[in-house]
Design a protein around this motif. Structure first.
Motif, PDB file in Angstrom:
ATOM      1  N   HIS A 154       8.131   3.299   2.104  1.00 16.46           N
ATOM      2  CA  HIS A 154       8.008   3.122   0.662  1.00 16.46           C
ATOM      3  C   HIS A 154       9.281   3.645   0.011  1.00 16.46           C
ATOM      4  CE1 HIS A 154       6.377   3.414  -3.356  1.00 16.46           C
ATOM      5  NE2 HIS A 154       5.324   2.721  -2.951  1.00 16.46           N
ATOM      6  N   ARG A 170       0.847  -6.879  12.861  1.00 16.07           N
ATOM      7  CA  ARG A 170       0.578  -7.437  11.545  1.00 16.07           C
ATOM      8  C   ARG A 170      -0.579  -6.693  10.883  1.00 16.07           C
ATOM      9  NH1 ARG A 170      -0.892 -12.402   8.410  1.00 16.07           N
ATOM     10  NH2 ARG A 170      -3.088 -11.990   8.772  1.00 16.07           N
ATOM     11  N   GLU A 171      -1.619  -6.490  11.667  1.00 11.81           N
ATOM     12  CA  GLU A 171      -2.813  -5.826  11.173  1.00 11.81           C
ATOM     13  C   GLU A 171      -2.511  -4.375  10.825  1.00 11.81           C
ATOM     14  OE1 GLU A 171      -6.953  -6.594  10.527  1.00 11.81           O
ATOM     15  OE2 GLU A 171      -5.111  -7.723  10.628  1.00 11.81           O
ATOM     16  N   ARG A 190       0.292  -3.084  10.000  1.00 14.46           N
ATOM     17  CA  ARG A 190       1.131  -3.018   8.808  1.00 14.46           C
ATOM     18  C   ARG A 190       0.268  -3.196   7.552  1.00 14.46           C
ATOM     19  NH1 ARG A 190       5.939  -6.864   9.336  1.00 14.46           N
ATOM     20  NH2 ARG A 190       6.989  -5.093  10.293  1.00 14.46           N
ATOM     21  N   HIS A 191      -0.683  -4.095   7.679  1.00 12.08           N
ATOM     22  CA  HIS A 191      -1.605  -4.344   6.582  1.00 12.08           C
ATOM     23  C   HIS A 191      -2.418  -3.088   6.257  1.00 12.08           C
ATOM     24  CE1 HIS A 191      -4.305  -6.677   4.117  1.00 12.08           C
ATOM     25  NE2 HIS A 191      -5.347  -6.353   4.846  1.00 12.08           N
ATOM     26  N   ALA A 251      -0.362  -0.437   4.609  1.00 16.19           N
ATOM     27  CA  ALA A 251      -0.124  -0.702   3.190  1.00 16.19           C
ATOM     28  C   ALA A 251      -1.362  -0.385   2.364  1.00 16.19           C
ATOM     29  CB  ALA A 251       0.262  -2.161   2.996  1.00 16.19           C
ATOM     30  N   ARG A 284     -13.091  -6.455   8.504  1.00 24.78           N
ATOM     31  CA  ARG A 284     -13.281  -7.392   7.393  1.00 24.78           C
ATOM     32  C   ARG A 284     -14.728  -7.395   6.922  1.00 24.78           C
ATOM     33  NH1 ARG A 284      -8.541  -6.992   8.288  1.00 24.78           N
ATOM     34  NH2 ARG A 284      -6.963  -8.522   7.718  1.00 24.78           N
ATOM     35  N   SER A 296     -13.651  -6.495   1.988  1.00 25.69           N
ATOM     36  CA  SER A 296     -12.354  -7.139   1.803  1.00 25.69           C
ATOM     37  C   SER A 296     -11.323  -6.124   1.344  1.00 25.69           C
ATOM     38  CB  SER A 296     -12.483  -8.234   0.764  1.00 25.69           C
ATOM     39  OG  SER A 296     -12.576  -7.653  -0.505  1.00 25.69           O
ATOM     40  N   SER A 297     -10.066  -6.449   1.528  1.00 21.76           N
ATOM     41  CA  SER A 297      -9.020  -5.488   1.168  1.00 21.76           C
ATOM     42  C   SER A 297      -9.021  -5.230  -0.336  1.00 21.76           C
ATOM     43  CB  SER A 297      -7.663  -5.993   1.631  1.00 21.76           C
ATOM     44  OG  SER A 297      -7.558  -7.361   1.489  1.00 21.76           O
ATOM     45  N   TRP A 353       5.425  -2.505  -3.657  1.00 21.61           N
ATOM     46  CA  TRP A 353       5.596  -2.293  -2.218  1.00 21.61           C
ATOM     47  C   TRP A 353       4.353  -2.696  -1.450  1.00 21.61           C
ATOM     48  CZ3 TRP A 353       2.876   1.029   0.992  1.00 21.61           C
ATOM     49  CH2 TRP A 353       3.405   1.161   2.287  1.00 21.61           C
ATOM     50  N   ALA A 354       3.198  -2.211  -1.913  1.00 16.98           N
ATOM     51  CA  ALA A 354       1.969  -2.444  -1.150  1.00 16.98           C
ATOM     52  C   ALA A 354       1.666  -3.927  -0.998  1.00 16.98           C
ATOM     53  CB  ALA A 354       0.791  -1.737  -1.827  1.00 16.98           C
ATOM     54  N   MET A 387       3.911  -5.475   1.598  1.00 12.47           N
ATOM     55  CA  MET A 387       3.657  -5.076   2.982  1.00 12.47           C
ATOM     56  C   MET A 387       2.362  -5.678   3.521  1.00 12.47           C
ATOM     57  SD  MET A 387       5.867  -3.539   4.372  1.00 12.47           S
ATOM     58  CE  MET A 387       7.380  -3.806   3.536  1.00 12.47           C
ATOM     59  N   ARG A 388       1.403  -5.787   2.618  1.00 13.14           N
ATOM     60  CA  ARG A 388       0.104  -6.306   3.013  1.00 13.14           C
ATOM     61  C   ARG A 388       0.204  -7.718   3.542  1.00 13.14           C
ATOM     62  NH1 ARG A 388      -4.028  -5.657  -1.806  1.00 13.14           N
ATOM     63  NH2 ARG A 388      -4.643  -7.751  -1.205  1.00 13.14           N
ATOM     64  N   ALA A 389      -0.600  -7.991   4.525  1.00  7.28           N
ATOM     65  CA  ALA A 389      -0.661  -9.381   4.968  1.00  7.28           C
ATOM     66  C   ALA A 389      -1.226 -10.186   3.801  1.00  7.28           C
ATOM     67  CB  ALA A 389      -1.598  -9.479   6.156  1.00  7.28           C
ATOM     68  N   GLU A 445      -3.549 -12.431   2.408  1.00  4.04           N
ATOM     69  CA  GLU A 445      -4.807 -13.045   2.808  1.00  4.04           C
ATOM     70  C   GLU A 445      -5.171 -14.125   1.798  1.00  4.04           C
ATOM     71  OE1 GLU A 445      -7.191  -9.236   4.535  1.00  4.04           O
ATOM     72  OE2 GLU A 445      -6.622  -9.223   2.442  1.00  4.04           O
ATOM     73  N   LEU A 475      -0.717 -20.428   6.879  1.00  5.16           N
ATOM     74  CA  LEU A 475       0.725 -20.657   7.047  1.00  5.16           C
ATOM     75  C   LEU A 475       1.382 -20.959   5.695  1.00  5.16           C
ATOM     76  CD1 LEU A 475       0.828 -22.980  10.181  1.00  5.16           C
ATOM     77  CD2 LEU A 475       1.293 -20.531  10.064  1.00  5.16           C
ATOM     78  N   SER A 513      -9.555 -12.307   9.661  1.00  6.08           N
ATOM     79  CA  SER A 513      -8.589 -11.339   9.134  1.00  6.08           C
ATOM     80  C   SER A 513      -7.558 -12.007   8.237  1.00  6.08           C
ATOM     81  CB  SER A 513      -7.897 -10.608  10.279  1.00  6.08           C
ATOM     82  OG  SER A 513      -7.111 -11.502  11.000  1.00  6.08           O
ATOM     83  N   LEU A 514      -7.598 -13.320   8.169  1.00  7.17           N
ATOM     84  CA  LEU A 514      -6.682 -14.019   7.262  1.00  7.17           C
ATOM     85  C   LEU A 514      -7.291 -14.180   5.876  1.00  7.17           C
ATOM     86  CD1 LEU A 514      -5.631 -16.838   9.715  1.00  7.17           C
ATOM     87  CD2 LEU A 514      -4.351 -14.795   9.133  1.00  7.17           C
ATOM     88  N   CYS A 546      -9.658 -12.734   2.518  1.00  6.67           N
ATOM     89  CA  CYS A 546     -10.056 -11.559   1.757  1.00  6.67           C
ATOM     90  C   CYS A 546     -11.363 -11.949   1.085  1.00  6.67           C
ATOM     91  CB  CYS A 546      -8.979 -11.248   0.724  1.00  6.67           C
ATOM     92  SG  CYS A 546      -9.397  -9.942  -0.391  1.00  6.67           S
TER      93      CYS A 546
END
Ligand SMILES: Nc1ncnc2c1ncn2[C@@H]1O[C@H](COP(=O)(O)OP(=O)(O)O)[C@@H](O)[C@H]1O
Ligand SMILES: [Mg+2]
Lengths: 445, 721
Positions: free
Chosen positions: A205, A232-233, A235-236, A239, A280, A283-284, B89-90, B93-95, B97, B243, B273-274, B276
Motif C-alpha cells: 500500500h 490471485r486469491e 492477493r484478493h 486486499a 464465497r 461476497s466480498s 489501492w484496495a 488489488m482485489r480480483a 469479480e 475475461l 470465486s469470479l 461477488c
C-alpha cells in the motif's frame, strides 16, 4: 537472473523490465527466452506449459511478449466455442481485420491454413509470431484434428510461428492416441511460501512502509497457506483484509512495528474470512460492509450454503420422499415396506448383511418411473388421482435438480430417475409432512 | 400403478378465458352453447369488466409485493455501476469479480415471469438500457447462450453458421462479418454506444447532467431459471465474462427457485470465486397467496364469488400441486368465465346500481329461472300464502322483491367480511389454531356451514374465555379497528358497542387497582401454560378443570364483562357469518361447479382415456353402442373391444388368445351365425384391425412388448375398471 539480463537479439532495457515483473519465475523465463532464440530465428513449433492455477503461466507469457514487443495472438479456448472463432481471432491479431474477413463463414482448418499462407506471403514474418492458447485443455474436446494441426502449425503454414499452449493439465492426459507432434514441455511449479511472500509483498500500500506490508503478508500466509496457494486469491484476500489490519495503527493504538499486537488483532478476523469470503459464502462486498460495522453489531451472517430450506407443494414433498426411498432401498424390499400383507418374506433372506448400511455409502441408484409412483401412492396419506399435475411435478423436480433424469430426455417410455437430495434434506422435508422416513429406509432397519 | 408413454407427459392446461376474450368475435364464441341466450352480450361485457379489474388488481398487488426486493436489487446495480470507477489501492488489488444478485423466488416457477418482467422494466427505466434475460431452455449450449445474450443486448440478429448452412451459401460475403457471437463483439458495441451517448445527442442528454457521463451503465444479464441451466455452459460463460470484466461492466442476476446453495452445487470454487454474490429473498408464495386472497377475494368490492368447494379446489391445487399464484388467478378466471357462461342470472352479478337496473330488464324466462333457484324456493316457503302466490305469478312483484333481495345480498357481504376478519383476529393466535391459522381457512369453514355450529368454534370461544385481560383487550381493540373502517349501518353500531365494551374494560382497570386483583391471576394465567402444551388430552383436562373451578366461584366484574364481550362477538358471528347458500339469490353471484374447475385445472389424462374406452357411446355420441349393463357393446370401435378384453388378462397377455377372443366378439357384432364354420375365424381384415387396435393401445401406454415371451405383451395398468 544474469541469464535473463543478457540475451542476444533483445535490448537490455526491456530484459530488465521483464526481470522486474517476473520475480520467482526467472528460471522459467530464461528457458523460454532461450527457446525463443533471437526474434528473427525460427523457434520450436509448439511449446506446452503446464502448472496449477495462478502459477504465472499467462503472466509470464504476457510479460515476455509485451515487453519484448513480439507479434502475438493470445486467446482463451473457453471463448473459442468453435474452430471458426479461434481462426478468426488468430488472423485478426496477427494480420488485422481484413485478413479475418477473408475467412469463409464456416471455415475449416484448411481454409484457415490457406488464408494464413496467403497473408504471410504478403507480410512475411520478420520476428517469430506467437500464438498463445490459454486453457488449452479444452482443445481436447474440440475437433480431433485441431490440436495436432496446431502443434505443427509452423510446418503447415510455412511461417515463423510458434504455438504456446497453457494448461493446468499435464501433457500425458492430452496426447491423442493416434500420435502427434510432441511439443516441448515446460512445467511451472507451484510457488513456495517464501516465493508467495516475495511476490505478494510487492503490492504494498503506498501509504505504509514495505516492512509493514510484508509483515501483514506473513500473517496472511500463516493463516491461508495451508488451504490456498492461489496467488490471485491470496492477493484478493490481502486486499480485502488490509484495512482491518491497519485499523489499530490508523487509530494510533498500536505502532507499525508491534507485530505481535497486530497479529492478535487480525488473526481471528482472517480465520473468519477463511470460512466466509474465501469460500464465497459471503461476497466480498458484504465482507467489506461487515468490517465497517463490526464493532457495533456482529450479527451472524448466514452464508449461501446456510440457506438450504426449500418450500415445496405437498405432493412434491411426497414425490421426493418416494424418490429417495426408491433410490436408497433395494427394489426387492419394497414389498416389505409398502405392502400391508406382505406375507412370508424370510427375515434372513430379507436382511442381507453385507448389503445393509452400504446403500447410503454407494449413493443413489436409478429407478424407473413406475416404481416411484408405486411408492408415492403408498406413502401419501390420501387417495391421489393420477392427474397431469402429478406428472408435471416430477418434471419440475427434475428442473429444480432435486431429481436427476438418468435416461435420455427423449425416452418417453419408462424414464429413469435418481434422487439428488441429501439425507438431511429429505429428513427435514419428511418432518414437515409428519412422515417418519427412517422407518422406511432399509439401511436403518 | 400407471406408467406409459402418454401418461408421463406434462399436460399444460391453458385456460380458455384470456384467449377467448382477445380474439375477434369472442362474443360469438361466448354466446355459443350459452344458456339463456337473451342477455349473453350483457353477461359477456360484465365478465370482461370483472376480469380486467381482477387482472389489473393482481398485477398492481404483485408489483407492490415485489417492490422491496426489486428496490434493493436496483440499489445493488446502481452501486455496482458507481463503485467500478473507484481507483484506490484496495479495489486495484482485489480480483475484479462480476457483481451477481442471487434472487431467490421460490419453486412457483410460473409466477417468476412477471417478476422478471417488471424487474427488467425497472432496470431499463432507472439504471441501464442494457438488460438481457435468458432462459435455460433456449441456451442448451454455450454458443446459443452467447448468441441469445448478444441478440437481446444489441437488438440485432447475430450471424449464425447453422442458419447460413441452410441458406445455401448464396451470401458468400456478408456485411457484418465480424459479428460472430463473442463478447469482444459486445465490447465493441458497448464502447461505440458509450461514445455515441457521450458525444452525440446533446439535446436528449441535457436532462441528466454530467454525472452520467463518467458512469458506465452496467450490462445486466438475467438468468431466469438458474437450476435448469447446464452447469458446464454456465461455468464457461462465467469464465468468458470474467475475461472481459475489465472492459465491460457486466452484472448477473440469477433467478433461483430452490435455495442459494444450488449456486455452490452448480459452480466449482474456481468459478464462483469470479463472482461477488449478493442474496435477495423474495416473499414466499404462501404469503403471496394470502395477500391475494385477502385483498381480492375477501372483499365486497368484487361481486363475483366462489363457493366453498370451488375455493377449496383452487387452494388445494395451490398447496398440493404447484404453489403458483398465477395459476390460482387463472383458476379464478376460469370460474368467472364459466359462471357468466353457464348462469343466465349472472347479469345480476355486478355493481349495485347496475344490478338493480338489470333486474328491471329481466325477461319472463329469466324470472322463471329465478323462481327455480333453490335459494329462492326456500325464500318463498318462508313467506305467507298470499305473498307466495304473487311471487310465483306476478312478474312485476317478483322484480321488486328481487331488487330488495339483491340489496340484502350486498349487505350480507358488506357485513360478512369485517366480521370474518374480527373472528380471525380473535382466534388466529389461540393455541392449536382451532379455526385455522390463515384467514382463508376460516373463510372456508364459514362458507361450508354455520360456524357457530362448528365444534372448533365452540372450543375457540372457550379458549377465548381464558385469555388474560390485556390480551383480550388488545384483540378486541383490533376488532374495533377493523369495524371502524366499514361503511355499513350494522357494522357502525357494532363498532360503537364494541368501543363501549372496551371503555368498560378500561374503567375496570382503574377500579381494579383498589379491589383485589389477586383473584384474577390464577384464572387468567393457565392459558399461557396451555400454549406450551401440545397434548390434546392435557388440554381438555385443563379446560375441564378450569370450567369447574369457575363454576364454583362467583364471577368477578372482569369475568362478567368478558362474557358480555364474547357474547357480543358470538352474536355478530351468528347474525353475519351464515353460509352464502342461506342467502336468497346467492346463485347469481356464487360459482359452485367445483367439478368443472377441477376437471379443467387438474386434468387426469389417463382417467379420461379409460373413460373414453369404456363408454364409447358417450364420446362418439352413438346411442346404439349403449348396453343395459353398461358393458362395451360388440359393435364398439376395435380399440374399445381390445381394451375391454385386455382388462380380463393378467400381467402378460398372450397375443394369440387375445386375437381369438377379439375375432369372436367382432363376429358376433357382424351377426354371423354362431354355428357356422366361419364364426370367430380370423380373417385378414380382422387380423389387421386387431393389430391396429393393439398398436393404438400400445401408443396410449396400456401395454408394451416384453422380452420375457415373444408372443406376449405386458400389461401396464391395473384396476380402473
Ligand atoms: N511471478 C509473478 N509475479 C507477479 N505476479 C504474478 C507472478 N505470477 C503470477 N502472478 C499474478 O498472479 C495472477 C495469476 O497468474 P496467471 O498468470 O494468470 O496464472 P495462470 O495463467 O498460471 O493460471 C496474475 O494476476 C498475475 O499477475
Ligand atoms: Mg492463465
Amino acid at each position: 537472473m544474469t541469464a535473463l539480463l543478457q540475451h542476444p537479439g533483445y535490448e537490455d532495457e526491456s530484459l530488465q523490465r521483464v526481470a522486474e515483473q517476473l520475480p520467482c519465475r526467472e528460471a522459467q523465463s530464461a528457458v523460454l527466452l532461450s527457446l525463443m532464440g533471437q526474434p528473427q530465428q525460427y523457434s520450436y513449433p509448439s511449446i506446452f506449459i503446464y502448472g496449477h492455477r495462478a502459477s504465472g503461466k499467462s503472466h509470464v507469457m504476457h510479460v515476455l511478449l509485451r515487453e519484448l514487443e513480439l507479434p502475438h495472438a493470445t486467446l482463451s479456448c473457453v471463448e473459442c466455442v468453435s474452430g471458426v472463432l479461434l481462426f478468426e481471432r488468430v488472423l485478426l491479431s496477427l494480420f488485422g481485420h481484413e485478413a479475418a474477413a477473408l475467412l469463409p463463414r464456416s471455415a475449416s482448418l484448411s481454409d484457415f491454413v490457406r488464408v494464413y499462407r496467403q497473408q504471410c506471403s504478403l507480410s512475411p514474418a520478420e520476428q517469430t509470431r506467437f500464438i498463445v492458447m490459454e486453457k488449452a485443455e479444452l482443445l481436447r474436446d474440440a475437433d480431433a484434428n485441431l490440436l495436432p494441426a496446431l502443434l505443427r502449425l509452423q510446418e503447415l503454414v510455412e511461417d515463423n510461428v510458434t504455438v504456446v499452449l497453457l494448461s493446468e493439465i499435464a501433457w500425458d492426459k492430452f496426447r491423442p492416441n493416434t500420435g502427434c507432434f510432441e511439443p516441448l514441455l515446460l512445467h511451472f511449479p507451484d510457488y513456495s511460501k517464501g516465493e508467495l511472500q516475495q511476490i505478494l509483498s510487492q503490492d504494498r500500500h503506498p501509504s505504509y512502509s514495505a516492512d509493514f506490508y510484508s509483515s501483514y503478508i506473513n500473517i496472511l500466509l500463516g493463516v491461508f497457506y495451508s488451504v490456498c496457494r492461489d496467488l490471485r486469491e491470496l492477493r484478493h484476500l490481502a486486499a480485502l483484509n488490509f484495512s482491518k489490519f491497519c485499523e489499530p495503527v490508523a487509530e494510533g493504538k498500536v505502532k507499525e512495528t508491534d507485530t505481535h499486537k497486530l497479529w492478535r488483532n487480525i488473526e481471528p478476523h482472517l480465520k473468519k474470512a477463511m470460512q466466509t469470503v474465501y469460500l464465497r459464502e459471503v461476497s466480498s462486498l458484504q465482507w467489506e460492509q461487515m468490517q465497517q460495522m463490526e464493532e457495533k453489531e456482529t450479527g451472524v451472517v448466514r452464508g449461501l450454503s446456510a440457506h438450504t430450506h426449500i418450500e415445496l407443494p405437498y405432493y412434491s414433498k411426497f414425490l421426493l420422499i418416494a424418490a429417495y426411498l426408491a433410490s436408497y432401498n433395494p427394489a426387492r424390499t419394497d414389498k416389505r415396506f409398502f405392502l400391508k400383507h406382505h406375507g412370508k418374506i424370510k427375515k434372513t433372506n430379507f436382511l442381507k448383511k453385507n448389503e445393509k448400511t452400504s446403500n447410503h455409502l454407494l449413493g443413489p441408484k436409478p429407478f424407473p418411473l413406475d416404481r416411484l409412483l408405486a411408492i408415492f401412492y403408498s406413502v401419501v396419506d390420501n387417495r391421489v388421482a393420477p392427474t397431469a399435475s402429478i406428472f408435471s411435478q416430477i418434471s419440475s423436480l427434475v428442473t429444480l435438480q432435486l431429481l436427476a433424469q438418468v435416461s435420455h430426455e427423449d425416452q418417453l417410455d419408462a424414464p429413469k430417475y435418481k434422487c439428488a437430495v441429501s439425507m438431511d434434506f429429505i429428513c427435514a422435508i419428511s418432518r414437515t409432512v409428519n412422515f417418519d422416513i427412517v422407518k422406511y429406509l432399509y439401511d436403518f432397519l | 400403478m400407471s406408467t406409459s408413454s402418454v401418461s408421463k407427459g406434462c399436460f399444460v392446461f391453458k385456460p380458455s378465458g384470456k384467449k377467448k376474450m382477445r380474439e375477434l368475435g369472442l362474443e360469438d364464441h361466448f354466446a355459443e352453447g350459452c344458456e339463456g341466450a337473451e342477455n349473453t352480450a350483457a353477461r359477456f361485457e360484465l365478465c370482461q369488466q370483472l376480469w380486467d379489474k381482477l387482472k389489473t388488481d393482481t398485477e398492481a398487488l404483485q408489483d407492490e409485493l415485489n417492490r422491496k426486493v426489486l428496490d434493493s436489487l436496483l440499489d445493488l446495480t446502481r452501486k455496482c455501476s458507481t463503485t467500478r470507477q473507484h481507483s484506490d489501492w484496495a479495489s486495484k488489488m482485489r480480483a475484479s469479480e462480476i457483481p451477481t444478485a442471487a434472487l431467490v423466488l421460490g419453486v412457483n416457477v410460473p409466477d417468476h415471469d412477471m417478476t422478471f418482467q417488471s424487474l427488467s422494466e425497472l432496470l431499463q427505466q432507472s439504471v441501464t438500457p442494457h438488460v438481457a434475460s435468458v432462459q435455460a431452455k433456449e441456451c442448451g449450449t454455450l454458443k446459443h447462450l452467447m448468441k441469445r445474450v448478444l441478440e437481446r443486448l444489441t437488438g440485432t440478429a447475430v450471424d449464425d453458421e447453422e442458419e447460413e448452412e441452410e441458406g445455401a451459401e448464396q451470401t458468400s460475403t456478408p456485411l457484418h462479418k465480424s459479428s460472430h457471437c463473442s463478447l469482444s463483439t459486445l465490447c465493441d458495441w458497448y464502447n461505440a454506444k458509450a461514445r455515441k451517448s457521450s458525444t452525440g445527442t446533446p439535446g436528449k442528454k441535457r436532462s441528466s447532467p454530467t454525472k452520467d457521463e463518467h458512469q458506465q451503465p452496467p450490462v445486466v444479464i438475467i438468468f431466469k431459471d438458474l437450476e435448469a441451466f447446464n452447469p458446464r455452459v454456465l461455468q464457461n460463460f462465467i469464465l468468458i465474462c470474467s475475461l472481459y470484466i475489465e472492459r465491460l461492466p457486466l452484472m448477473f442476476i440469477f433467478g433461483i427457485a430452490t435455495s442459494p446453495s444450488t449456486i455452490q452445487h452448480m459452480l466449482p470454487h474456481s468459478v464462483s470465486s469470479l463472482l461477488c454474490i449478493e442474496l435477495f429473498q423474495s416473499l414466499s408464495c404462501t404469503q403471496h397467496l394470502a395477500t391475494v386472497i385477502d385483498k381480492l377475494i375477501l372483499t365486497p368490492q368484487f361481486p363475483f364469488k366462489l363457493n366453498g368447494k370451488v375455493m377449496q379446489v383452487l387452494i388445494s391445487i395451490f398447496l398440493y400441486h404447484d404453489f403458483s399464484v398465477r395459476n390460482f388467478i387463472k383458476g379464478v378466471q376460469l370460474a368467472l368465465l364459466e359462471h357468466f357462461h353457464s348462469q343466465p342470472l349472472s347479469v345480476l352479478c355486478c355493481k349495485k346500481k347496475q344490478a338493480l337496473l338489470n333486474v328491471t330488464q329481466l325477461g319472463h324466462l329469466d324470472l322463471e329461472r329465478v323462481r327455480q333457484l333453490p335459494s329462492f324456493k326456500r325464500y318463498v316457503e318462508r313467506q305467507e300464502h298470499q305473498e307466495q302466490v304473487s311471487l310465483l305469478t306476478d312478474d312485476g312483484h317478483l322484480k321488486e322483491v328481487c331488487q330488495r333481495l339483491i340489496k340484502d345480498l350486498r349487505k350480507y357481504h358488506k357485513n360478512y367480511y369485517p366480521v370474518l376478519r374480527c373472528l380471525h383476529t380473535l382466534t388466529s393466535s389461540l393455541p392449536r389454531y382451532p379455526l385455522g391459522k390463515q384467514i382463508r381457512e376460516l373463510h372456508l369453514i364459514c362458507l361450508e356451514k354455520n360456524v357457530s355450529e362448528n365444534e372448533d368454534y365452540q372450543s375457540a370461544m372457550k379458549l377465548l374465555k381464558m385469555l388474560a385481560k390485556d390480551e383480550l383487550i388488545t384483540l378486541l381493540q383490533r376488532c374495533a379497528d377493523i369495524l371502524q373502517s366499514v361503511k355499513s349501518k350494522k357494522m357502525r353500531t357494532a363498532h360503537v358497542q364494541l368501543e363501549e365494551l372496551l371503555a368498560k374494560f378500561k374503567q375496570l382497570d382503574s377500579a381494579a387497582v383498589e379491589t383485589a386483583p389477586v383473584v384474577e391471576e390464577n384464572i387468567t394465567s393457565p392459558v399461557r401454560n396451555l400454549q406450551k402444551k401440545t397434548d390434546l388430552f392435557q388440554l381438555q383436562k385443563t379446560l375441564l378443570e378450569m370450567n369447574e373451578s369457575r363454576r364454583s366461584k362467583k364471577l368477578s366484574p372482569f369475568e362478567v364483562l368478558r362474557n358480555d364481550a364474547l357474547e357480543f362477538i358470538d352474536g355478530l358471528v351468528k347474525s353475519h357469518l351464515c353460509p352464502p347458500e342461506s342467502q336468497t339469490l346467492n346463485e347469481a353471484c356464487y360459482y359452485s361447479s367445483s367439478a368443472t374447475v377441477r376437471r379443467h385445472l387438474n386434468a387426469a389424462p389417463r382417467t379420461s382415456i379409460q373413460a373414453a374406452l369404456r363408454t364409447p357411446y358417450y364420446y362418439i355420441q352413438n346411442d346404439s353402442l349403449k348396453t343395459e349393463d353398461g358393458s362395451v357393446s360388440n359393435a364398439a370401435p376395435d380399440i374399445c373391444i381390445a381394451y375391454k378384453l385386455h382388462l380380463e388378462c393378467g400381467r402378460l397377455i398372450n397375443l394369440f388368445d387375445w386375437l381369438e377372443a377379439y375375432a369372436t366378439v367382432v363376429s358376433a357384432a357382424e351377426g354371423n351365425d354362431p354355428d357356422s364354420d366361419d364364426y370367430g375365424k380370423v380373417d385378414e381384415v380382422k387380423h389387421a384391425r386387431f393389430i391396429q387396435a393393439v398398436s393404438e393401445l400400445e401408443f396410449l401406454g396400456f401395454i408394451k412388448s416384453t422380452k420375457q415371451k415373444t408372443d406376449h405383451v405386458a400389461r401396464l395398468t391395473w384396476g380402473g375398471c
